[in-house]
Design a protein around this motif. Structure first.
Motif, PDB file in Angstrom:
ATOM      1  N   SER A  28       0.844  -1.189   0.000  1.00  0.00           N
ATOM      2  CA  SER A  28       0.000   0.000   0.000  1.00  0.00           C
ATOM      3  C   SER A  28       0.882   1.244   0.000  1.00  0.00           C
ATOM      4  O   SER A  28       1.831   1.338   0.788  1.00  0.00           O
ATOM      5  N   ALA A  29       0.565   2.180  -0.894  1.00  0.00           N
ATOM      6  CA  ALA A  29       1.301   3.442  -0.952  1.00  0.00           C
ATOM      7  C   ALA A  29       0.293   4.583  -1.051  1.00  0.00           C
ATOM      8  O   ALA A  29      -0.474   4.644  -2.005  1.00  0.00           O
ATOM      9  N   PRO A  30       0.257   5.473  -0.078  1.00  0.00           N
ATOM     10  CA  PRO A  30      -0.766   6.519  -0.104  1.00  0.00           C
ATOM     11  C   PRO A  30      -0.513   7.581  -1.166  1.00  0.00           C
ATOM     12  O   PRO A  30       0.608   7.767  -1.636  1.00  0.00           O
ATOM     13  N   GLN A  31      -1.574   8.241  -1.537  1.00  0.00           N
ATOM     14  CA  GLN A  31      -1.457   9.513  -2.237  1.00  0.00           C
ATOM     15  C   GLN A  31      -1.144  10.561  -1.157  1.00  0.00           C
ATOM     16  O   GLN A  31      -1.483  10.382   0.008  1.00  0.00           O
ATOM     17  N   VAL A  32      -0.491  11.628  -1.557  1.00  0.00           N
ATOM     18  CA  VAL A  32      -0.187  12.692  -0.599  1.00  0.00           C
ATOM     19  C   VAL A  32      -0.573  14.026  -1.219  1.00  0.00           C
ATOM     20  O   VAL A  32      -0.386  14.250  -2.422  1.00  0.00           O
ATOM     21  N   LEU A  33      -1.159  14.879  -0.415  1.00  0.00           N
ATOM     22  CA  LEU A  33      -1.531  16.225  -0.856  1.00  0.00           C
ATOM     23  C   LEU A  33      -0.381  17.158  -0.528  1.00  0.00           C
ATOM     24  O   LEU A  33      -0.057  17.372   0.644  1.00  0.00           O
ATOM     25  N   VAL A  34       0.264  17.673  -1.575  1.00  0.00           N
ATOM     26  CA  VAL A  34       1.411  18.555  -1.385  1.00  0.00           C
ATOM     27  C   VAL A  34       1.101  19.937  -1.945  1.00  0.00           C
ATOM     28  O   VAL A  34       0.234  20.101  -2.803  1.00  0.00           O
ATOM     29  N   ALA A  35       1.827  20.911  -1.441  1.00  0.00           N
ATOM     30  CA  ALA A  35       1.644  22.295  -1.890  1.00  0.00           C
ATOM     31  C   ALA A  35       2.995  22.963  -2.050  1.00  0.00           C
ATOM     32  O   ALA A  35       3.996  22.567  -1.430  1.00  0.00           O
ATOM     33  N   THR A  82      -4.403   7.724   2.956  1.00  0.00           N
ATOM     34  CA  THR A  82      -4.805   6.487   3.611  1.00  0.00           C
ATOM     35  C   THR A  82      -5.397   6.754   4.992  1.00  0.00           C
ATOM     36  O   THR A  82      -5.192   7.810   5.576  1.00  0.00           O
ATOM     37  N   LYS A  83      -6.131   5.761   5.495  1.00  0.00           N
ATOM     38  CA  LYS A  83      -6.821   5.922   6.775  1.00  0.00           C
ATOM     39  C   LYS A  83      -5.836   6.200   7.909  1.00  0.00           C
ATOM     40  O   LYS A  83      -6.109   6.987   8.815  1.00  0.00           O
ATOM     41  N   GLU A  84      -4.695   5.540   7.850  1.00  0.00           N
ATOM     42  CA  GLU A  84      -3.654   5.714   8.872  1.00  0.00           C
ATOM     43  C   GLU A  84      -2.474   6.495   8.297  1.00  0.00           C
ATOM     44  O   GLU A  84      -2.289   6.560   7.089  1.00  0.00           O
ATOM     45  N   ARG A  85      -1.669   7.064   9.175  1.00  0.00           N
ATOM     46  CA  ARG A  85      -0.432   7.714   8.731  1.00  0.00           C
ATOM     47  C   ARG A  85       0.530   6.671   8.171  1.00  0.00           C
ATOM     48  O   ARG A  85       0.427   5.489   8.477  1.00  0.00           O
ATOM     49  N   THR A  86       1.452   7.127   7.332  1.00  0.00           N
ATOM     50  CA  THR A  86       2.426   6.211   6.756  1.00  0.00           C
ATOM     51  C   THR A  86       3.741   6.275   7.536  1.00  0.00           C
ATOM     52  O   THR A  86       4.179   7.369   7.938  1.00  0.00           O
ATOM     53  N   PRO A  87       4.395   5.129   7.765  1.00  0.00           N
ATOM     54  CA  PRO A  87       5.698   5.138   8.446  1.00  0.00           C
ATOM     55  C   PRO A  87       6.788   5.831   7.636  1.00  0.00           C
ATOM     56  O   PRO A  87       7.836   6.167   8.177  1.00  0.00           O
ATOM     57  N   VAL A  88       6.525   6.051   6.348  1.00  0.00           N
ATOM     58  CA  VAL A  88       7.504   6.753   5.510  1.00  0.00           C
ATOM     59  C   VAL A  88       7.623   8.210   5.946  1.00  0.00           C
ATOM     60  O   VAL A  88       8.728   8.771   6.006  1.00  0.00           O
ATOM     61  N   LEU A  89       6.489   8.848   6.279  1.00  0.00           N
ATOM     62  CA  LEU A  89       6.449  10.231   6.772  1.00  0.00           C
ATOM     63  C   LEU A  89       5.498  10.284   7.968  1.00  0.00           C
ATOM     64  O   LEU A  89       4.375  10.769   7.867  1.00  0.00           O
ATOM     65  N   LEU A  93     -11.360  14.583   8.172  1.00  0.00           N
ATOM     66  CA  LEU A  93     -12.586  14.211   7.458  1.00  0.00           C
ATOM     67  C   LEU A  93     -12.836  12.718   7.629  1.00  0.00           C
ATOM     68  O   LEU A  93     -12.170  11.883   6.999  1.00  0.00           O
ATOM     69  N   ASP A  94     -13.771  12.385   8.483  1.00  0.00           N
ATOM     70  CA  ASP A  94     -14.067  10.990   8.779  1.00  0.00           C
ATOM     71  C   ASP A  94     -14.519  10.245   7.516  1.00  0.00           C
ATOM     72  O   ASP A  94     -15.332  10.747   6.743  1.00  0.00           O
ATOM     73  N   GLY A  95     -13.956   9.061   7.302  1.00  0.00           N
ATOM     74  CA  GLY A  95     -14.337   8.247   6.159  1.00  0.00           C
ATOM     75  C   GLY A  95     -13.470   8.435   4.932  1.00  0.00           C
ATOM     76  O   GLY A  95     -13.635   7.718   3.943  1.00  0.00           O
ATOM     77  N   PHE A  96     -12.528   9.364   4.988  1.00  0.00           N
ATOM     78  CA  PHE A  96     -11.657   9.585   3.829  1.00  0.00           C
ATOM     79  C   PHE A  96     -10.614   8.471   3.772  1.00  0.00           C
ATOM     80  O   PHE A  96      -9.862   8.249   4.725  1.00  0.00           O
ATOM     81  N   ASN A  97     -10.547   7.776   2.644  1.00  0.00           N
ATOM     82  CA  ASN A  97      -9.542   6.732   2.460  1.00  0.00           C
ATOM     83  C   ASN A  97      -9.394   6.416   0.982  1.00  0.00           C
ATOM     84  O   ASN A  97     -10.325   5.931   0.349  1.00  0.00           O
ATOM     85  N   VAL A  98      -8.249   6.750   0.424  1.00  0.00           N
ATOM     86  CA  VAL A  98      -7.921   6.388  -0.954  1.00  0.00           C
ATOM     87  C   VAL A  98      -6.568   5.691  -0.894  1.00  0.00           C
ATOM     88  O   VAL A  98      -5.535   6.332  -0.710  1.00  0.00           O
ATOM     89  N   ASP A  99      -6.597   4.375  -1.036  1.00  0.00           N
ATOM     90  CA  ASP A  99      -5.402   3.562  -0.883  1.00  0.00           C
ATOM     91  C   ASP A  99      -4.871   3.153  -2.251  1.00  0.00           C
ATOM     92  O   ASP A  99      -5.545   2.458  -3.005  1.00  0.00           O
ATOM     93  N   SER A 100      -3.670   3.592  -2.578  1.00  0.00           N
ATOM     94  CA  SER A 100      -3.044   3.181  -3.844  1.00  0.00           C
ATOM     95  C   SER A 100      -2.322   1.859  -3.615  1.00  0.00           C
ATOM     96  O   SER A 100      -1.116   1.829  -3.368  1.00  0.00           O
ATOM     97  N   TRP A 101      -3.092   0.771  -3.670  1.00  0.00           N
ATOM     98  CA  TRP A 101      -2.511  -0.531  -3.376  1.00  0.00           C
ATOM     99  C   TRP A 101      -1.994  -1.226  -4.637  1.00  0.00           C
ATOM    100  O   TRP A 101      -2.389  -0.920  -5.749  1.00  0.00           O
TER     101      TRP A 101
END
Length: 331
Positions: free
Chosen positions: A132-139, A234-241, A251-259
């Motif tokens: 599993s690899a999350p998407q990340v919102l960057v600015a 992803t629902k949980e934080r990633t150990p990468v960051l 936002l409860d219920g937000f989960n987009v998992d790039s598996w």
């Protein structure tokens, strides 16, 4: 009486012959399952060489070959959001010698393509989730909001919708952006790119303020301060960051998992699927494999065919609903 007896004998002989043939067929199939594999296995990667799915396949290639006792040959069949390679596997013989490694777009494609050359649920059997690899919102660092609550407030107060970039229409990053709009109740303007690379260049240069993108594509820029990360998908934080929050914390219920996951042609004998899944489970427990995926911004998952099947069955209707509401489609 003799005629009746002869007919009975004929039917009995036919019954015994059919039974013998059936038993023989079952015995041959069972022997084939036990002898699997006895020749090289093709692992179709539904994305081009050098991409994240291809890297995942290269990480798994050696442990798969070692665990199954046969060479595993990787073939990249990219194009059309992974559907070209997937179609090839869906039409292959269900004997375990042709497998698919694909991305979570697998459950998005049925929602955005008017027609697919295969049935996602009926033509492929799940083997195992891989990673599993999350998407990340960057600015861009100059963008004022630095948290999800700040972004929501900023977007609601803005005179014109804030622009966010993605890796393309129907990509996991696009889905993340549209789900954020829905749950955050904000107006954002989508700017689709032809891949995460060009989009990253534009957010680095300040041409666009926000970008949803796969974590491996921008990890280095987050760490050196050239981009700031607001949240992961992803629902949980990633150990990468680990210091970057998840959107779900706001936002409860937000989960987009790039598996990443492995599938086989429908009808592949369960003993063969179980044998492959067992090897993948062993690889998932190997620290060297775990570290290799972490270096790519991904976390090893593993799991049973039933667990992967449950993800597919849950995500397809969810993304169909979102795609309809957001008018996401590819003709």
């Amino acid at each position: 009486m003799t005629l009746f007896r002869n007919a009975t004998v004929r039917w009995l002989n036919i019954f015994l012959a059919v039974g013998a043939l059936t038993f023989a067929a079952v015995s041959v199939a069972a022997t084939a399952d036990q002898n699997f594999p006895n020749k090289p296995i093709r692992l179709i990667v539904s994305y081009p060489a050098g991409g994240s799915v291809d890297v995942a396949a290269r990480i798994l290639q050696e442990p798969l070959s070692k665990g199954l006792g046969q060479s595993v040959v990787i073939e990249n069949k990219g194009g059309a959001g992974g559907t070209i390679g997937t179609a090839q596997v869906a039409k292959a013989a269900p004997d375990g010698y042709t497998l698919l490694l694909t991305l979570s777009s697998h459950t998005i494609n049925p929602a955005i393509y008017a027609q697919l050359p295969f049935d996602t649920e009926k033509d492929l059997d799940p083997v195992s989730m891989v990673a599993s690899a999350p998407q990340v919102l960057v600015a861009h660092p100059s963008f004022k909001p630095s948290t999800i609550p700040e972004l929501i407030a900023y977007a609601k107060a803005a005179d014109t919708p804030v622009i966010y970039g993605s890796a393309g229409v129907g990509s996991p990053s696009h889905i993340a952006g549209e789900l954020f709009k829905k749950l955050g109740q904000v107006q954002l303007t989508h700017a689709p790119y032809r891949g995460g690379g060009p989009a990253t260049v534009d957010v680095l240069g300040g041409q666009i303020p926000l970008l949803w993108v796969s974590l491996p594509a921008v990890t280095q820029y987050i760490r050196n301060g050239k981009l700031k990360a607001l949240a992961v998908s992803t629902k949980e934080r990633t150990p990468v960051l680990p210091d970057v929050p998840s959107v779900a914390e706001t936002l409860d219920g937000f989960n987009v998992d790039s598996w990443y996951a492995m599938f086989a042609p429908a009808g592949t004998p369960r003993p063969i699927i179980d044998k492959i899944q067992k090897v993948l489970a062993q690889a998932a427990g190997d620290k060297a494999i775990q570290d290799a995926f972490l270096a790519q911004g991904a976390v090893v998952v593993g799991g049973t065919p039933e667990a992967l099947d449950a993800v597919v069955k849950k995500e397809i209707p969810a993304w169909k609903t979102l795609a309809k509401e957001a008018n996401i489609k590819i003709n």
